[in-house]
Write a protein that holds these residues in place. Structure first.
Motif: not given
Length: 330
Positions: A251-256, A267-275, A278-286
């Motif tokens: 995600r763009h750093l400015d957004e988050i 600790r984030l997770t993504r629910n995919i087909l009921g499972v 683990p999910n990690a959000v990495i800020p993207v910047s120059e």
């Protein structure tokens, strides 16, 4: 905390598997042939487990499983052969009267004309295979479970990083494919670029990812074009299918900027087909080294899965230090 994704491109809830699907799934392995009822090949197979209807053929119908594929092996064939012709046909036809739709003769056995007539009368499908009953039941069950597995396709690039399956997702232009390319040059492997096909293994409750058949082993790199990964980096640089262990969201750093977790306690997770994955959000910047960050995130995930939680360890260390200071003051 669970994050829901909006990058779903297609879903496969309630996957419908038919007799035709079983016929076409792996012809060289199951060696099935249609004996009767080819027009009913679109009949749904509602249960992946095979059924041996020996007791049902004797007239005992309690706990009969009509939704399953019925296998007529040596025992069933021998019992039917011991009956008078009229009784034999009636007992076999009773399978269909009680709801069975598909019968498969194994061990090279072939149904009689009377049995074929019963199947046609009730709209059933008769198939035959030369395989031993146990071998066919094992292989057919495995194939049916694969066919019936819930599936979904997500926009994102999947790579194997240090033994873990990692899905890179995010808005177009954030560098998912370029990051994957950098990881491949470090010894990682491509699973899928741009669109990842995911399926749920019902037996293990795990998610597995792969590329679509049309784009497997290819990548699109802006400014370069389409590349064939095995030709450029060798066959070890690709994987056919890989278990999904981690979803990394760019995600763009400015957004988050105000949402960035600097300690990793959330600790984030993504629910995919009921499972829950683990999910990690990495800020993207120059200037940020996304290749290094993704590789580190995968290694961190691996340590957590093995019981080495850096956040918890540091927290305990600080707590012990505070307790010692408090004891010294007192």
């Amino acid at each position: 905390m669970t994050m829901s994704g909006d990058s779903v491109s297609s879903e496969a809830e309630g996957v419908r598997v038919t007799a035709q699907d079983l016929l076409q799934a792996d012809p060289g392995r199951l060696r099935l042939a249609v004996v009767a009822g080819g027009n009913g090949a679109d009949i749904a197979i509602e249960d992946t487990i095979m059924n041996r209807p020996g007791l049902a053929l004797t007239g005992f119908w309690e706990d009969f499983a009509p939704r399953r594929v019925q296998l007529i092996g040596n025992a069933e064939r021998a019992y039917l052969a011991s009956l008078p012709p009229d009784t034999r046909a009636a007992r076999f036809g009773a399978l269909f009267e009680h709801g069975a739709r598909i019968c498969i003769f194994t061990n090279g056995h072939a149904p009689s004309e009377a049995e074929i007539a019963q199947a046609r009368r009730h709209g059933g499908v008769l198939l035959a295979t030369p395989l031993l009953t146990r071998d066919f039941a094992r292989d057919a069950t495995f194939i049916l479970e694969e066919l019936a597995a819930p599936r979904i396709a997500l926009y994102g690039t999947m790579v194997e990083v240090r033994g873990l399956g990692v899905l890179l997702e995010g808005a177009p232009g954030l560098g998912k494919s370029e990051t994957a390319l950098g990881l491949i040059k470090r010894g990682c492997a491509l699973v899928a670029d741009d669109l990842t096909c995911l399926r749920k293994d019902m037996a293990t409750n795990m998610i597995f990812g792969s590329a679509s058949a049309s784009t497997a082993h290819y990548m699109e790199i802006r400014g370069i074009g389409i590349i064939h990964v095995p030709s450029m980096f060798g066959v070890d640089a690709v994987r056919g299918e890989k278990r999904l262990h981690l979803v990394i969201t760019f995600r763009h750093l400015d957004e988050i900027r105000d949402e960035v977790d600097r300690t990793g306690q959330t600790r984030l997770t993504r629910n995919i087909l009921g499972v829950e994955i683990p999910n990690a959000v990495i800020p993207v910047s120059e200037g940020r080294d996304l290749v290094n960050l993704v590789e580190t995130a995968a290694q961190q995930r691996k340590l957590i899965d093995e019981g080495h939680d850096s956040v918890e360890q540091l927290s305990q260390r600080l707590k012990r230090r505070a307790d010692r200071r408090r004891a010294e003051i007192e």
